[in-house]
Design an enzyme around this catalytic site. Structure first.
Site, PDB file in Angstrom:
ATOM      1  N   GLU A 165      26.757 -77.055 -68.314  1.00 54.80           N
ATOM      2  CA  GLU A 165      26.534 -75.525 -68.381  1.00 54.80           C
ATOM      3  C   GLU A 165      25.655 -75.024 -69.495  1.00 54.80           C
ATOM      4  O   GLU A 165      25.890 -74.281 -70.251  1.00 54.80           O
ATOM      5  CB  GLU A 165      27.743 -74.658 -68.218  1.00 54.80           C
ATOM      6  CG  GLU A 165      28.505 -74.875 -67.075  1.00 54.80           C
ATOM      7  CD  GLU A 165      29.817 -74.340 -66.909  1.00 54.80           C
ATOM      8  OE1 GLU A 165      30.457 -74.094 -65.676  1.00 54.80           O
ATOM      9  OE2 GLU A 165      30.476 -73.939 -68.022  1.00 54.80           O
TER      10      GLU A 165
ATOM     11  N   HIS B 275      27.392 -74.040 -74.747  1.00 50.42           N
ATOM     12  CA  HIS B 275      28.961 -73.764 -75.088  1.00 50.42           C
ATOM     13  C   HIS B 275      29.159 -74.006 -76.425  1.00 50.42           C
ATOM     14  O   HIS B 275      30.034 -74.343 -77.198  1.00 50.42           O
ATOM     15  CB  HIS B 275      30.027 -74.684 -74.431  1.00 50.42           C
ATOM     16  CG  HIS B 275      30.128 -74.435 -72.932  1.00 50.42           C
ATOM     17  ND1 HIS B 275      31.003 -73.364 -72.414  1.00 50.42           N
ATOM     18  CD2 HIS B 275      29.590 -74.870 -71.875  1.00 50.42           C
ATOM     19  CE1 HIS B 275      30.813 -73.207 -71.089  1.00 50.42           C
ATOM     20  NE2 HIS B 275      30.381 -74.472 -70.959  1.00 50.42           N
TER      21      HIS B 275
ATOM     22  N   ASP C 114      33.632 -74.450 -78.298  1.00 49.77           N
ATOM     23  CA  ASP C 114      33.113 -73.515 -77.350  1.00 49.77           C
ATOM     24  C   ASP C 114      32.554 -72.432 -77.491  1.00 49.77           C
ATOM     25  O   ASP C 114      32.348 -71.871 -78.787  1.00 49.77           O
ATOM     26  CB  ASP C 114      34.222 -73.519 -76.033  1.00 49.77           C
ATOM     27  CG  ASP C 114      33.464 -73.590 -74.767  1.00 49.77           C
ATOM     28  OD1 ASP C 114      32.777 -72.800 -74.427  1.00 49.77           O
ATOM     29  OD2 ASP C 114      33.984 -74.507 -73.980  1.00 49.77           O
TER      30      ASP C 114
HETATM   31  C1  TNX Z   1      33.711 -75.033 -65.864  1.00 47.23           C
HETATM   32  S1  TNX Z   1      34.389 -77.913 -66.573  1.00 47.23           S
HETATM   33  C2  TNX Z   1      33.512 -75.438 -67.338  1.00 47.23           C
HETATM   34  C3  TNX Z   1      34.317 -74.679 -68.164  1.00 47.23           C
HETATM   35  C4  TNX Z   1      35.432 -73.647 -67.672  1.00 47.23           C
HETATM   36  C5  TNX Z   1      35.793 -74.443 -66.426  1.00 47.23           C
HETATM   37  C6  TNX Z   1      36.882 -73.333 -65.868  1.00 47.23           C
HETATM   38  C7  TNX Z   1      33.290 -77.708 -67.460  1.00 47.23           C
HETATM   39  C8  TNX Z   1      32.572 -78.997 -67.997  1.00 47.23           C
HETATM   40  N1  TNX Z   1      32.783 -76.506 -67.811  1.00 47.23           N
HETATM   41  O1  TNX Z   1      33.781 -74.354 -69.292  1.00 47.23           O
HETATM   42  O2  TNX Z   1      36.401 -73.584 -68.569  1.00 47.23           O
HETATM   43  O3  TNX Z   1      34.808 -74.439 -65.416  1.00 47.23           O
HETATM   44  O4  TNX Z   1      37.322 -74.139 -64.828  1.00 47.23           O
END
Ligand code: TNX
Length: 756
Positions: A328, A264, A203
């Site tokens: 994301e 990430h 990450d």
């Molecule tokens: C979203 S779930 C994210 C994570 C975070 C999380 C916190 C996802 C695929 N991405 O990077 O840790 O929310 O709840």
């Protein structure tokens, strides 16, 4: 000494009294498909044998040896593994003619013998886990426990899972969790018949898997400098990865590695900035949230780099799936990157969303060449789904519904139900978490097979998974506190068919399962006494406090400052106080175990007089510069001239250093007790510190207080220090302070009532 012995005896008596009450035959969790309880019991004795038939199958012998060792640890009995026998034995038999799935089993317990039949060793393993759960919970002990009657009720069980995918995801990048911790969780997953461990290994905040070809990934990418100067680090060597994978395999758990891309990825880019759009330099991200710097999609070398990593990582994981993240991924850098723009043109792509899809398609090819299947978060639907992808639906169910309706396999992990990084109780009672409150029944009642998926495509729902993100799970103990017991609810919703699920039955069985978790030293959540909105309760004449907890367990309390014990006074009725008191109250489980103690200071105080000073509309805001962290850093600060503003709304980037100070008056509508909360650094009312979050990680209005106020205008002073504390920027919090009379809903003061 005598006192200690008496205390120990009392503990034992109350503990065992608790166990006895729960030792009903119906504790198996997840609940089996079909179970008939018969009369009589089977007694496990040192002479009981494990019978595996004439087979030389190593995998079957292995299952027998696993339970032989387990039984040995708890009972001290050294059961023989034999080829034949009909009496006083537990027989394990592969039977390919059974009309069950590969994970199913049949279990028959008679006074004479226990017989487990399945089509596969995995089915036998699950059958044996049910056998363990028919025995007293101390069977999970790591040391021999004396004085236990190792008998189990006679039953007939036919069982198999509703879903083939029963998973848990652990994020080891926000906070690293070591091999021992991971193995401990695998043990528990196995007890509850879960079969996939999704390991979030890379990450923005850490890269945690050794890649020999790119040593900087761990040399640089596994060391994070936090904003407070502390260092957080950790990674697994390939030897450790293999050890965990083998440990999981012994428990019929498949490990799915997640190597995140194209977003990430900052830990990797800090080590190898040449694969970003800008070339860096970077530092590992030390605040939570979403990072703009992602892999460059226009550079072929990026794909070579990722291919080399995958070539080395994939062979460490014998399972079918590889998770590539995909969530994301901001498009900001790609929009400004000439290489990415050229790629969009050359490949005839519409926009950056299609560029993301292009990226995932290229990675999919690499994964398919390894003979594996690709999983991605639901953002991989953006710009066109890769043909073979399995989708993990996390933002809600919609991604999963869309993907399944397109004929793709999906795994349901929707955050409103299955994100166990959320707290499981009231914000003022529970420790910090990313959000509140996903309660046990909410998880339990989740149904992975949404009716919005056409019926003929519903088989694409492979199952559900709970996700344990660790931004706020700073210690292994706290990670367990968030995971348990909710992971058991997940296990049951994945295993037990919807029509057979029953939350009340689950909650009752849980009382026994928690004792099993005790045997494994799991720090599970016990509902806390809730009701009062703060832990400091002001009153003028007297006050009455009412408590409850989310699973209706009894509660015990003291008022002499001592820690409550199982034998302390039971909370039966609301408690009335007319003098200063320290109230300590805890929830009592049937096993005799107590929750953490909630301590409340109940304080008599006079109404703070209002001021009759003439004021003007608006409040004053001042600013000071500097790298500030604590309230004491503001001593002797040079504050700017005040600006008169109408409320607390303020746009400030969390990264800019300095502090803001608000002063003014707010209106109290009537004499009474008022509850306050603020996510800022300090709130003073009438010159008194009412809320202090000095140097503390804050999210949500955790810090609360109550004070007695006379009707009218009261002075306030509110400090906000821009900084990063524990990865969360103060500026991300809600500004200002919220308040309400007793029993009301905390809210910002109406700007019309603010003055200076
Ligand atoms: C979203 S779930 C994210 C994570 C975070 C999380 C916190 C996802 C695929 N991405 O990077 O840790 O929310 O709840």
């Amino acid at each position: 000494m005598k006192k200690i012995i008496i205390a120990c005896l009392w503990c034992c008596i109350s503990l065992f009294a608790g166990y006895a009450a729960q030792d009903t035959p119906l504790n198996i969790t997840p609940a089996p498909q079909e179970m008939t309880v018969k009369s009589g019991t089977f007694a496990l004795t040192p002479q009981t044998s494990l019978v595996v038939g004439r087979t030389q199958r190593a995998d079957l012998q292995k299952v027998a040896a696993y339970f032989q060792a387990k039984i040995n640890r708890a009972t001290g009995y050294d059961l023989a593994i034999k080829n034949s026998g009909n009496h006083n034995c537990i027989s394990l038999q592969i039977d390919r003619s059974l009309k069950l799935g590969d994970e199913g089993y049949r279990l028959s317990v008679t006074p004479k013998r226990v017989q487990v039949k399945a089509r596969t060793p995995q089915g036998l393993f699950y059958g044996m886990q049910s056998v363990m759960q028919l025995l007293p919970p101390q069977i999970e002990s790591e040391q021999p426990v004396d004085g236990i009657d190792w008998t189990m009720p006679c039953v007939e069980i036919g069982d198999e899972p509703a879903y083939g995918y029963r998973g848990m995801m652990l994020d080891v990048c926000r906070h690293f969790h070591d091999v021992e911790f991971v193995k401990k969780q695998l043990d528990i997953m196995a007890m509850f018949k879960m079969n996939y461990f999704h390991w979030h290994l890379t990450d923005d905040h850490l890269w945690t898997i050794e890649v020999k070809r790119y040593p900087r990934l761990t040399e640089v990418g596994s060391v994070r400098h936090n904003a407070d100067g502390s260092i957080h680090r950790g990674f697994y060597t390939q030897e450790q990865i293999k050890e965990v994978v083998a440990y999981a395999a012994d428990r019929f758990i498949t490990v799915i590695p997640e190597i995140e891309l194209p977003g990430h990825a900052l830990a990797a880019l800090t080590a190898y900035p040449e694969y970003s759009c800008t070339g860096g330099p970077f530092e590992l991200r030390n605040k939570w949230g979403v990072e703009d710097n992602v892999y460059c999609a226009g550079n072929d070398k990026t794909f070579e780099f990722l291919e080399n990593i995958l070539d080395e990582v994939i062979p460490l994981f014998p399972g079918k799936y590889v998770h590539i993240g995909g969530d994301e991924c901001p498009k900001k850098r790609w929009k400004a990157c000439p290489k990415c723009q050229k790629r969009i043109q050359d490949e005839n792509l519409k926009d950056e969303h299609e560029l993301q899809s292009y990226f995932i398609h290229r990675i999919e090819k690499i994964i398919l060449e390894h003979g594996k299947a690709m999983i991605g978060w639901d953002e991989i639907l953006e710009g066109g789904l890769a043909p073979s992808a399995t989708v993990m639906s996390w933002r809600g169910e919609e991604g999963g519904i869309a993907a399944a309706s397109m004929g793709h396999d999906v795994i349901m992990t929707p955050s409103p139900w299955l994100y166990v990084d959320a707290g499981q109780g009231a914000v003022e009672a529970e420790p910090i978490a990313i959000k509140f409150a996903i309660m046990l029944d909410k998880i339990y009642n989740y149904d992975p097979s949404s009716e919005k998926i056409p019926e003929n495509l519903r088989h694409h729902v492979l199952g559900a998974q709970c996700n344990m993100w660790t931004e706020y799970a700073v210690t292994p103990d706290y990670t367990e506190y968030l995971l348990y017991p909710r992971m058991l609810a997940l296990a049951e919703l994945d295993w037990t068919p919807k029509e057979k699920k029953d939350y009340n039955s689950f909650a009752r069985r849980l009382d026994s399962q928690l004792v099993r978790l005790d045997m494994h030293h799991i720090n599970y959540h016990i509902p806390l006494p809730e009701g009062p909105m703060a832990n400091r309760i002001a009153f003028t004449d007297q006050t009455t406090l009412t408590f409850h907890n989310s699973r209706n367990y009894p509660m015990v309390y003291t008022t002499d400052g001592s820690e409550p014990q199982a034998g302390s006074t039971r909370y039966e009725n609301p408690l009335t106080f007319d003098r200063n008191t320290t109230l300590k109250i805890a929830t009592l489980l049937p096993s005799g175990k107590l929750s953490t103690t909630r301590t409340l200071e109940v304080v008599r105080e006079p109404l703070m007089p209002a001021t009759d000073q003439a004021t003007q509309p608006g409040i004053e805001r001042r600013r000071t510069e500097g790298n500030l962290y604590f309230v004491k850093d503001l001593e002797g600060a040079y504050w700017t001239e005040p600006q008169v503003v109408k409320d607390f709304s303020l746009k400030t980037s969390g990264d800019e250093k300095g502090a803001y100070c608000y002063t003014g008056y707010f209106e109290v509508p009537a004499d009474g007790i008022y509850y306050f909360s603020s996510e800022m650094d300090e709130l003073q009312i009438d010159g008194r510190v009412v809320i202090s979050n000095d140097g503390r990680l804050v999210r949500h209005s955790h810090t609360r207080n109550s004070i007695a106020l006379q009707k009218g205008k009261h002075a306030f002073r509110l400090l906000m220090i821009n900084n990063n504390i524990g990865g969360y920027l103060r500026a991300w919090n809600n500004k200002g302070f919220i308040f309400a009379p007793e029993g009301g809903t905390l809210a910002l003061p109406d700007p019309a009532t603010l003055s200076h």
